[in-house]
Design a protein around this motif. Structure first.
Motif, PDB file in Angstrom:
ATOM      1  N   SER A  28     -18.247 -25.697  27.463  1.00  0.00           N
ATOM      2  CA  SER A  28     -17.880 -24.455  27.854  1.00  0.00           C
ATOM      3  C   SER A  28     -16.910 -23.864  26.601  1.00  0.00           C
ATOM      4  N   THR A  29     -16.538 -22.858  26.790  1.00  0.00           N
ATOM      5  CA  THR A  29     -15.718 -22.378  25.757  1.00  0.00           C
ATOM      6  C   THR A  29     -14.344 -22.982  25.413  1.00  0.00           C
ATOM      7  N   SER A  30     -13.951 -23.464  26.386  1.00  0.00           N
ATOM      8  CA  SER A  30     -12.575 -24.414  26.110  1.00  0.00           C
ATOM      9  C   SER A  30     -12.853 -25.645  25.269  1.00  0.00           C
ATOM     10  N   PHE A  88      -5.784 -15.107  26.405  1.00  0.00           N
ATOM     11  CA  PHE A  88      -6.232 -15.860  27.314  1.00  0.00           C
ATOM     12  C   PHE A  88      -5.837 -17.386  27.541  1.00  0.00           C
ATOM     13  N   THR A 104      -6.689 -20.364  28.436  1.00  0.00           N
ATOM     14  CA  THR A 104      -7.434 -21.449  28.351  1.00  0.00           C
ATOM     15  C   THR A 104      -7.039 -21.864  26.855  1.00  0.00           C
ATOM     16  N   ASP A 105      -7.338 -21.078  26.266  1.00  0.00           N
ATOM     17  CA  ASP A 105      -7.505 -21.349  24.510  1.00  0.00           C
ATOM     18  C   ASP A 105      -5.900 -21.754  24.051  1.00  0.00           C
ATOM     19  N   SER A 154      -8.657 -14.373  20.094  1.00  0.00           N
ATOM     20  CA  SER A 154      -9.741 -13.395  21.116  1.00  0.00           C
ATOM     21  C   SER A 154      -9.900 -12.170  20.258  1.00  0.00           C
ATOM     22  N   TYR A 194      -8.569 -10.136  26.999  1.00  0.00           N
ATOM     23  CA  TYR A 194      -9.308 -10.038  28.339  1.00  0.00           C
ATOM     24  C   TYR A 194      -8.194  -9.005  29.203  1.00  0.00           C
ATOM     25  N   ASP A 254     -12.711 -16.161  19.371  1.00  0.00           N
ATOM     26  CA  ASP A 254     -13.291 -16.449  20.718  1.00  0.00           C
ATOM     27  C   ASP A 254     -13.814 -15.061  21.081  1.00  0.00           C
ATOM     28  N   CYS A 313     -15.639 -14.195  23.933  1.00  0.00           N
ATOM     29  CA  CYS A 313     -16.003 -14.180  25.251  1.00  0.00           C
ATOM     30  C   CYS A 313     -15.990 -12.851  25.668  1.00  0.00           C
ATOM     31  N   HIS A 314     -15.225 -11.887  25.317  1.00  0.00           N
ATOM     32  CA  HIS A 314     -15.284 -10.533  25.646  1.00  0.00           C
ATOM     33  C   HIS A 314     -15.971  -9.710  24.799  1.00  0.00           C
ATOM     34  N   CYS A 364     -18.608 -17.308  25.657  1.00  0.00           N
ATOM     35  CA  CYS A 364     -19.092 -17.821  26.994  1.00  0.00           C
ATOM     36  C   CYS A 364     -20.250 -17.298  27.349  1.00  0.00           C
ATOM     37  N   TYR A 370     -21.359 -16.604  30.721  1.00  0.00           N
ATOM     38  CA  TYR A 370     -21.379 -16.090  32.037  1.00  0.00           C
ATOM     39  C   TYR A 370     -21.046 -14.550  32.208  1.00  0.00           C
ATOM     40  N   LYS A 371     -20.512 -14.091  31.047  1.00  0.00           N
ATOM     41  CA  LYS A 371     -19.958 -12.584  31.200  1.00  0.00           C
ATOM     42  C   LYS A 371     -21.220 -11.669  30.734  1.00  0.00           C
TER      43      LYS A 371
HETATM   44  C1  PLP Z   1     -10.931 -15.045  26.266  1.00  0.00           C
HETATM   45  C2  PLP Z   1     -11.603 -16.110  27.133  1.00  0.00           C
HETATM   46  N1  PLP Z   1     -11.703 -17.222  26.458  1.00  0.00           N
HETATM   47  C3  PLP Z   1     -12.158 -18.498  27.351  1.00  0.00           C
HETATM   48  C4  PLP Z   1     -12.449 -18.028  28.683  1.00  0.00           C
HETATM   49  C5  PLP Z   1     -13.135 -19.214  29.644  1.00  0.00           C
HETATM   50  O1  PLP Z   1     -13.363 -20.384  29.043  1.00  0.00           O
HETATM   51  P1  PLP Z   1     -14.453 -21.461  29.801  1.00  0.00           P
HETATM   52  O2  PLP Z   1     -15.734 -21.153  29.307  1.00  0.00           O
HETATM   53  O3  PLP Z   1     -14.086 -22.725  29.197  1.00  0.00           O
HETATM   54  O4  PLP Z   1     -14.230 -21.439  31.025  1.00  0.00           O
HETATM   55  C6  PLP Z   1     -12.398 -16.853  29.233  1.00  0.00           C
HETATM   56  C7  PLP Z   1     -12.826 -16.675  30.753  1.00  0.00           C
HETATM   57  O5  PLP Z   1     -12.498 -15.571  31.180  1.00  0.00           O
HETATM   58  C8  PLP Z   1     -11.758 -15.765  28.624  1.00  0.00           C
HETATM   59  O6  PLP Z   1     -11.762 -14.374  29.053  1.00  0.00           O
END
Ligand code: PLP
Length: 410
Positions: free
Chosen positions: A100-102, A128, A130-131, A168, A172, A197, A199-200, A220, A222-223
């Motif tokens: 996963s991204t995390s 975000f 999780t980071d 990021s 987000y 990161d 993801c977006h 990631c 899934y987006k």
């Molecule tokens: C900026 C960012 N980083 C990480 C994640 C999620 O990471 P992971 O793939 O570990 O669930 C998201 C999820 O929305 C996100 O927006």
């Protein structure tokens, strides 16, 4: 220059002349839904369904364990990585799909921090979570300090203490976008490494990681890459750094010879060393199908339409629904591919919109986000979203018990 729309037929005319119009057919989107949540979970592509079906029925069903070699399952992390590389301006051997991204951020933070004895990880406050949680865990494990500062102070805060700057690329919440080349150079000039990161931004904004000197990134699946719920994520390491870094998660898939079953760990050459365990083949199949929806599509054309959708959304909302205040940057070079609005009743308005088929999402405390995903969104969807939003706000239709925040379970 963008001309504001006034009518549904104006929006439909824009859809008629949209070069990406045929690409929408590559997706399975329920009728009657205007889907503005692709920045959170992309919809299934036809290719994802077809590839996954083939994996289950033919590959797994007929080849059984032979699929690891005969169907090329073992190479899926590299194969999917190479497809993502095209979308983010990287070389095929610089991207791998895993975890996963995390988890990928954890791997890169530890691996990169070992290259220097500087004491601090630096990042942006309010990014975000999780980071930040991962970075806090890394700080505890390594003894590094984690400095979190507001965006305007970041540049000045990068200094002789900075071991790693992680950010990021696109925020987000607001969709604010960092200047990736400038901030990477700022870190490098100060003797630090930058980790991004994406993801977006992957599959949403044009990225040229090689050209912009980016050395490390995660993102990631899934987006905007439409890989399905919980799709595996990706990790990018510039070629010149790969042999200098080693993953803290020394699993057998990242070993130089996983099937030698030796007692000692030896990292695989190149990007493969960032694998840890067995790749999730069904999820990888859906992700490969999701990325296939970009075949023959340039990221410049994706971005050009994102700009059109954004301008349309913003100007229609300013006209029809001025109580919702746009908090995303108007300068296209400073934003990603969603548009966010602030309102004290954002949660209830978002629920009321979902009830009438306009699916955006809510982010605490008071933001509604609408993902602008050019592969399948139409200008007509934007027009519908704004009209429904104006109806809900003007009539107070959000103020009903079923839309109340107190009812929300998760
Ligand atoms: C900026 C960012 N980083 C990480 C994640 C999620 O990471 P992971 O793939 O570990 O669930 C998201 C999820 O929305 C996100 O927006």
């Amino acid at each position: 220059m963008f001309n504001p729309l006034t009518t549904l037929s104006d929006a439909q005319a824009l859809d008629q002349s949209d070069p990406l119009r045929p690409v929408r057919d590559r997706f399975l989107i329920p009728d009657g839904i205007a889907y503005f949540d692709g920045h959170s979970l992309g919809p299934p592509s036809r290719a994802a369904r077809q590839i996954q079906d083939d994996v289950v029925r033919r590959q797994w069903g007929e080849q059984l364990i032979g699929g690891w070699n005969d169907a090329g399952w073992i190479d899926a992390p590299q194969r999917a990585g190479a497809k993502i590389a095209r979308l983010i301006g990287a070389k095929p051997n610089e991207v791998i799909v895993a975890d996963s991204t995390s988890v990928n951020l954890f791997k890169l933070l530890i691996a990169a921090s070992r290259l220097s004895d500087r004491p601090a990880i630096l990042s942006e406050a309010g990014d975000f979570h999780t980071d930040r949680y991962i970075a806090k865990g890394v700080a505890r494990l390594t003894g590094l300090r984690l400095d979190l500062v507001p965006r305007p102070e970041l540049e000045q805060k990068v200094g002789p203490d900075t071991n790693i700057l992680y950010l990021s690329h696109v925020h987000y919440g607001t969709a604010e976008r960092h200047d990736i080349a400038a901030m990477t150079a700022r870190a490098r000039d100060a003797g630090a490494l930058a980790i991004w990161d994406l993801c977006h931004s992957a599959g949403a904004v044009p990225l040229q990681l090689n050209q912009d000197g980016v050395e490390l990134a995660v993102g990631c699946g899934y987006k905007y890459l439409n890989g399905g719920p919980g799709a595996p994520a990706f990790l990018y390491v510039a070629e010149h750094l790969q042999e200098r870094l080693s993953s803290p998660l020394q699993g057998w898939m990242g070993h130089a010879a996983p099937f030698d079953f030796t007692d000692d760990y030896a990292p695989a050459p190149g990007i493969d060393r960032f694998l840890a365990g067995t790749p999730p083949i069904l999820s990888m199949a859906a992700l490969e199908g999701g990325i296939e929806a970009f075949d023959g599509v340039s990221m410049d054309s994706v971005w050009a339409k994102s700009v059109g959708l954004f301008e349309t959304f913003r100007s229609l909302m300013a006209d029809r629904c001025p109580d919702l205040v746009c908090v995303s940057p108007s300068d296209q070079a400073r934003r990603g591919s969603h548009i966010s609005f602030r309102h004290p009743n954002a949660f209830e308005i978002c629920q009321a919109l979902i009830a009438v088929g306009v699916m955006g999402d809510f982010r605490a405390p008071d933001v509604i986000r609408f993902g602008l995903t050019p592969l399948y969104l139409r200008y007509e969807d934007v027009w519908t979203a704004v009209e429904r939003c104006a109806d809900i706000v003007d009539s107070g239709g959000w103020n009903r018990p079923e839309f109340s925040r107190r009812r929300k379970v998760t």
